[in-house]
Enzyme design. Structure first.
Site, PDB file in Angstrom:
ATOM      1  N   GLU A  40     -49.956   4.805 -32.989  1.00  0.00           N
ATOM      2  CA  GLU A  40     -48.962   5.524 -32.179  1.00  0.00           C
ATOM      3  C   GLU A  40     -49.449   5.655 -30.731  1.00  0.00           C
ATOM      4  O   GLU A  40     -48.680   5.459 -29.788  1.00  0.00           O
ATOM      5  CB  GLU A  40     -48.710   6.913 -32.757  1.00  0.00           C
ATOM      6  CG  GLU A  40     -47.642   6.963 -33.819  1.00  0.00           C
ATOM      7  CD  GLU A  40     -46.252   6.766 -33.238  1.00  0.00           C
ATOM      8  OE1 GLU A  40     -46.094   6.744 -32.008  1.00  0.00           O
ATOM      9  OE2 GLU A  40     -45.314   6.628 -34.023  1.00  0.00           O
ATOM     10  N   CYS A  80     -46.522  10.164 -37.129  1.00  0.00           N
ATOM     11  CA  CYS A  80     -45.527   9.793 -36.123  1.00  0.00           C
ATOM     12  C   CYS A  80     -44.507  10.914 -35.947  1.00  0.00           C
ATOM     13  O   CYS A  80     -44.196  11.317 -34.827  1.00  0.00           O
ATOM     14  CB  CYS A  80     -44.826   8.505 -36.539  1.00  0.00           C
ATOM     15  SG  CYS A  80     -43.440   8.076 -35.467  1.00  0.00           S
TER      16      CYS A  80
END
Length: 612
Positions: A285, A212
């Site tokens: 994500e 991330c």
């Protein structure tokens, strides 16, 4: 023809990796290990020839775990970057309501991040690691302050802005479960008896957070590079500045360094767990970005504006070095040489007379040398002395007629030499079945042909001497592909050395392209996409509504640029189009516009056309 290579039998890639022939010809054809992906092997073509030599890769000791995982799963980052939300954000025309919704979701996301860091800090077994995790947590709290500043401008409250969507819940639950030690094969949080067991959980947690951080750092830099110097009024410049800033880039690196440190003492099995967590986090994500609701027209994915009932999507692709890692001529040459009899062997009476392996090797060498020398001379003979300012398709077409004559003469020399005589069809098929394609190529085509609602057609146009090799390489679930290529002439499954000539040159290729389009008629709105990598693809690339150049062929760019063709990286091109894209407008893809879009991987092609 587009063959050639230097002394094919000595090419380490072909001799040692793609093929393994025991002493008895053909008995063990292609039973050795395959090349897995272009990440482990890169093959580049110069303006003259193709070199199939694996590059030196850094050893595992030279790169940390986090870096290796980012490289391995960077394909997913492409899909995040090409999502409708991120393209609109980068362009600056993302509707404020959508950005508000995203900020509200990211608020919940960051709260989970801060909590995960807190749990990881408790599990870390040394003061330096604890301090690093504490600093990273402070960085998350700063991000939350930035989000809060957005909300204050809007005169509302973050916690009340929106309910948490399913994509946000998936990632936050995954992250907090990991940080609590709820990982397969790991003891529950209340049963972590030793500091080492706790440290493993800290490493697992960082493994679920690192992608991330790196993804946001990557997107921040990509978006910042697209900002115009005078674009001070970009509505989301504050967001872009934050994630492209040196401080955030440093935080992403700090996270990765800490992951490397915490994983040093882990076993191979434990490192596999981190890899799985990293990949899962990266996919979540992408889903997070794709889940952001949009109430505006977007240029991505291409099929979003596609109406299967009234539209027809026609995808064309070159084969050699567009789809493959190794040029097909090198493969056919290798089969011919390795299966050829040695000079002291007697050939069966019923078998076509063949050169010995030594004679074949020498002949291929001479053909290769002549081709590479004359190819450059041919290119230079039709290149304009000065760069053309305004692209003119007819002028380029006329020039490439000279290259077409050259390619046909080169093919005639190959046929006359007899080097393609005596190759068994089964050997060719086995080679095709085991031929490694560019990473993501097969997946893209499978997605297209298996989507019955898409109403898309796929055609492969190739100079390849043997269409059977292409069909075999796509035999795994891709029989719906239409192959337009030359064919070997066979007698009882043994090649005669003759080539049934169908697609030998740039002119042949563009003729096959246009003939194919004409057969579809005008009962529907046709949208054509051509994907290629060489000078031989140039006319087709320009004839298509959308021409995509994959790879980095210097000769293609040199010839194209000199004739006024403009090459634009696909992503910046899409962001520019999105800026101009408004309700009711057309994406305005035009054939023969003189504009071609460049990509570095099939992931970009997939993300642009099909999306996640």
């Amino acid at each position: 023809m587009r063959f050639l290579f230097t002394n094919p039998i000595k090419t380490p890639l072909l001799s040692s990796i793609l093929f393994h022939f025991p002493n008895s010809p053909r008995l063990g054809l292609l039973d050795s290990v395959r090349v897995n992906s272009p990440s482990s092997l890169t093959t580049q073509r110069s303006s003259l020839s193709m070199a199939a030599i694996p590059p030196k890769s850094p050893s595992p000791e030279e790169e940390g775990l986090a870096r290796r995982l980012w490289i391995k799963f960077k394909r997913e980052s492409v899909f995040a970057m090409y999502s409708p939300f991120t393209v609109c954000l980068a362009s600056g025309n993302l509707k404020l309501e959508t950005f508000r919704h995203y900020i509200a979701q990211d608020f919940h996301f960051l709260k989970a991040f801060a909590q995960a860091y807190e749990l990881a800090e408790e599990c870390a077994d040394d003061d330096d690691a604890k301090l690093s995790i504490s600093e990273l947590r402070k960085g998350v709290l700063e991000e939350l302050k930035m989000h809060d500043s957005f909300v204050k401008e809007w005169g509302t409250d973050l916690a009340e802005m929106a309910t948490v969507n399913s994509a946000t819940v998936k990632y936050t639950e995954f992250l907090l479960s990991t940080a609590s030690g709820k990982v397969e094969g790991v003891k529950g949080p209340g049963k972590l008896a030793t500091p080492f067991e706790k440290t493993k959980v800290a490493a697992y947690t960082l493994g679920a957070m690192s992608p991330c951080m790196r993804l946001y750092a990557f997107l921040g830099k990509e978006f910042h590079a697209l900002l115009n110097a005078n674009e001070g009024n970009h509505p989301y410049k504050k967001w872009i500045d934050n994630y492209s800033s040196e401080s955030f880039q440093a935080s992403a690196l700090q996270n990765e360094d800490l992951l490397d440190k915490l994983s040093v003492s882990l076993t191979g099995e434990e490192l596999d767990i981190i890899e799985k967590l990293y990949h899962q986090a990266m996919k979540l994500e992408v889903e997070f970005f794709c889940a952001q609701p949009l109430a505006q027209p977007t240029v991505v994915p291409l099929i979003k504006g596609h109406n299967p009932a009234g539209d027809r999507l026609i995808i064309f692709s070159d084969f050699d070095l567009t789809c493959t890692i190794v040029d097909s001529s090198a493969i056919l040459a290798e089969i011919a040489i390795v299966t050829a009899p040695k000079s002291d062997q007697n050939q069966p009476e019923n078998q076509l007379g063949r050169m010995s392996s030594g004679e074949l090797r020498n002949t291929w060498g001479l053909l290769s040398k002549q081709y590479t020398e004359e190819y450059e001379q041919c290119i230079e003979s039709f290149m304009p002395s000065e760069k053309v300012e305004n692209f003119n398709y007819e002028t380029l077409h006329k020039a490439l007629e000279q290259l077409s004559h050259f390619e046909k003469r080169a093919n005639s020399r190959v046929i006359e030499s007899g080097v393609l005589k005596g190759i068994n069809l089964e050997d060719i098929k086995k080679a095709g079945e085991r031929l490694s394609l560019q990473d993501g190529c097969t997946t893209f085509f499978q997605k297209v042909v298996k989507n019955e609602n898409l109403n898309a057609n796929v055609h492969v146009l190739s100079y390849c001497w043997c269409g059977d090799l292409i069909r075999a390489s796509f035999s795994s679930g891709l029989n719906a592909l239409n192959v337009h290529a030359n064919e070997f002439s066979f007698k009882e499954s043994i090649s005669t050395g003759e080539i049934i000539e169908k697609v030998e040159s740039p002119i042949d290729k563009v003729q096959a392209f246009n003939n194919t389009l004409e057969k579809y008629g005008t009962d529907r709105k046709n949208l054509s996409v051509y994907i290629g990598d060489s000078v031989g693809d140039l006319l087709c690339l320009l004839e298509a509504d959308i021409g995509i150049v994959i790879g980095s062929s210097s000769s293609l760019r040199r010839v194209g640029s000199q004739f006024g063709v403009t090459f634009i990286p696909l992503y910046p091109g899409l962001v520019k189009k999105q800026k101009e894209y408004t309700e009711g407008s057309s994406s305005n893809w035009k054939e023969k516009s003189g504009i071609l879009y460049t990509v570095s991987s099939w992931a970009e092609v997939h993300a642009f056309i099909l999306g996640w």
